[in-house]
Design an enzyme around this catalytic site. Structure first.
Site, PDB file in Angstrom:
ATOM      1  N   HIS A  61      27.210 -14.558 -63.098  1.00 43.90           N
ATOM      2  CA  HIS A  61      26.484 -13.330 -63.436  1.00 43.90           C
ATOM      3  C   HIS A  61      26.758 -12.948 -64.889  1.00 43.90           C
ATOM      4  O   HIS A  61      27.578 -13.567 -65.557  1.00 43.90           O
ATOM      5  CB  HIS A  61      26.827 -12.198 -62.470  1.00 43.90           C
ATOM      6  CG  HIS A  61      28.250 -11.705 -62.519  1.00 43.90           C
ATOM      7  ND1 HIS A  61      29.335 -12.512 -62.288  1.00 43.90           N
ATOM      8  CD2 HIS A  61      28.754 -10.457 -62.759  1.00 43.90           C
ATOM      9  CE1 HIS A  61      30.452 -11.789 -62.371  1.00 43.90           C
ATOM     10  NE2 HIS A  61      30.136 -10.550 -62.664  1.00 43.90           N
ATOM     11  N   ASP A  65      32.813 -10.915 -68.897  1.00 42.91           N
ATOM     12  CA  ASP A  65      34.037 -11.665 -68.603  1.00 42.91           C
ATOM     13  C   ASP A  65      33.742 -12.979 -67.878  1.00 42.91           C
ATOM     14  O   ASP A  65      34.648 -13.741 -67.576  1.00 42.91           O
ATOM     15  CB  ASP A  65      35.052 -10.811 -67.815  1.00 42.91           C
ATOM     16  CG  ASP A  65      34.494 -10.216 -66.533  1.00 42.91           C
ATOM     17  OD1 ASP A  65      33.273  -9.972 -66.469  1.00 42.91           O
ATOM     18  OD2 ASP A  65      35.272  -9.995 -65.580  1.00 42.91           O
TER      19      ASP A  65
END
Ligand SMILES: [Zn+2]
Ligand SMILES: [Zn+2]
Length: 300
Positions: A61, A65
């Protein structure tokens, strides 16, 4: 063979020597990369991963991060004169980010680059020795997990037994595929009398970022190893739910319900310097839990 090497096990920001999410899966054919957080290429060097063998990169996604290391890695591949094709898989918007960055920096890739937009659950890669399927997870934005399965191994010819029965070598491919041998007079020799079972085909599920979600259970059922995020310790279950993340015990509950072989937990909150309590708590629910430690390769 199937193994996973952890390059990053932290959530949100680098902290206490831990890096954002990235993992390398070793297969008999090549290396796969699951997520590519900031610093991934440094970790690739630190842990002597053969980057030229990475042929497929899967991005779960678009939270930073999980992919802020991707552009840097692609750029390095270009500078290193990579020639073999590279495949990247992710939500359709990911290609916009890649194209924008490369357009503004006039970067062109010297290798064949294929982007595979992920739009529905199912098979996304069918390689020689393994397949990769994607499945949706419940997170604040669209998010996908990945399931790698080795293909079924052929049975092993038992040379002594086939010689004792005078089996012609031309029959071996069918025996390896599991068929019985039929003599000219119609006598059947059972396959198990002529072959031995090969190593069991293994599977690994990367469950990405997710709230506690029991719809994952049938998807990862009986997998040999799963990675499930454990951003928070058990006491912060309410916060985990608010933020669409999971706790140590929730990760372990999914592993228990799915009857998996082993569980790896990671994506630890950057607020915690010590993460041993995550493992202790998870093991109370599912004893075969380990922390996903950076630089460690877990054989599956
Ligand atoms: Zn995350
Ligand atoms: Zn996220």
């Amino acid at each position: 063979m199937l193994a996973v090497t952890i390059l990053g096990n932290n959530s949100a920001i680098p902290a206490f020597g831990r890096h954002p999410t990235a993992q390398i899966v070793t297969t008999a054919d090549d290396l796969l990369m699951f997520d590519c957080g900031e610093g991934s290429q440094i970790q690739i060097l630190n842990y002597r991963i053969k980057r030229s063998r990475i042929n497929h990169i899967f991005i779960s996604h678009l939270h930073g991060d999980h992919y802020f290391g991707l552009i840097g890695l692609l750029n390095s591949f270009a500078l290193l004169g990579r020639i073999q094709p590279l495949h990247v898989y992710g939500t359709p918007a990911l290609i916009e980010v890649i194209n924008l960055q490369f357009r503004l920096s006039s970067t062109s890739l010297p290798f064949q680059f294929t982007f595979h937009p992920i739009e529905k659950a199912g098979l996304i890669l069918d390689a020689k020795s393994y397949t990769v399927e994607c499945f949706p997870t419940q997170h604040r934005i669209e998010c996908w997990g990945f399931l790698v399965r080795e293909k079924r191994q052929l049975r092993k010819i038992n040379i002594e037994k086939t010689a004792a029965h005078n089996i012609p070598t031309t029959a071996f491919p069918e025996l390896q595929a599991g068929a019985d041998f039929i003599e000219t007079d119609g006598t059947i020799i059972k396959n198990e009398l002529l072959t031995d079972e090969n190593v069991k085909a293994k599977s690994y599920a990367f469950c990405a970022d997710t709230i506690y979600d029991e719809t994952l259970v049938p998807i990862v059922q009986e997998a040999d190893l799963i990675y499930h995020e454990s951003t928070y310790p058990a006491a912060l279950a309410e916060k985990a739910t608010e933020r669409f993340h999971s706790t140590s015990k929730q990760a372990a509950t999914i592993a228990l319900k799915a009857n998996v072989g082993r569980l790896l937990i990671g994506h630890f909150s950057a607020k915690f310097e010590h993460v041993d309590q995550f493992e202790t708590e998870a093991r109370e629910v599912f004893p075969k839990t380990e922390l996903a430690r950076e630089g460690v390769t877990y054989l599956i």
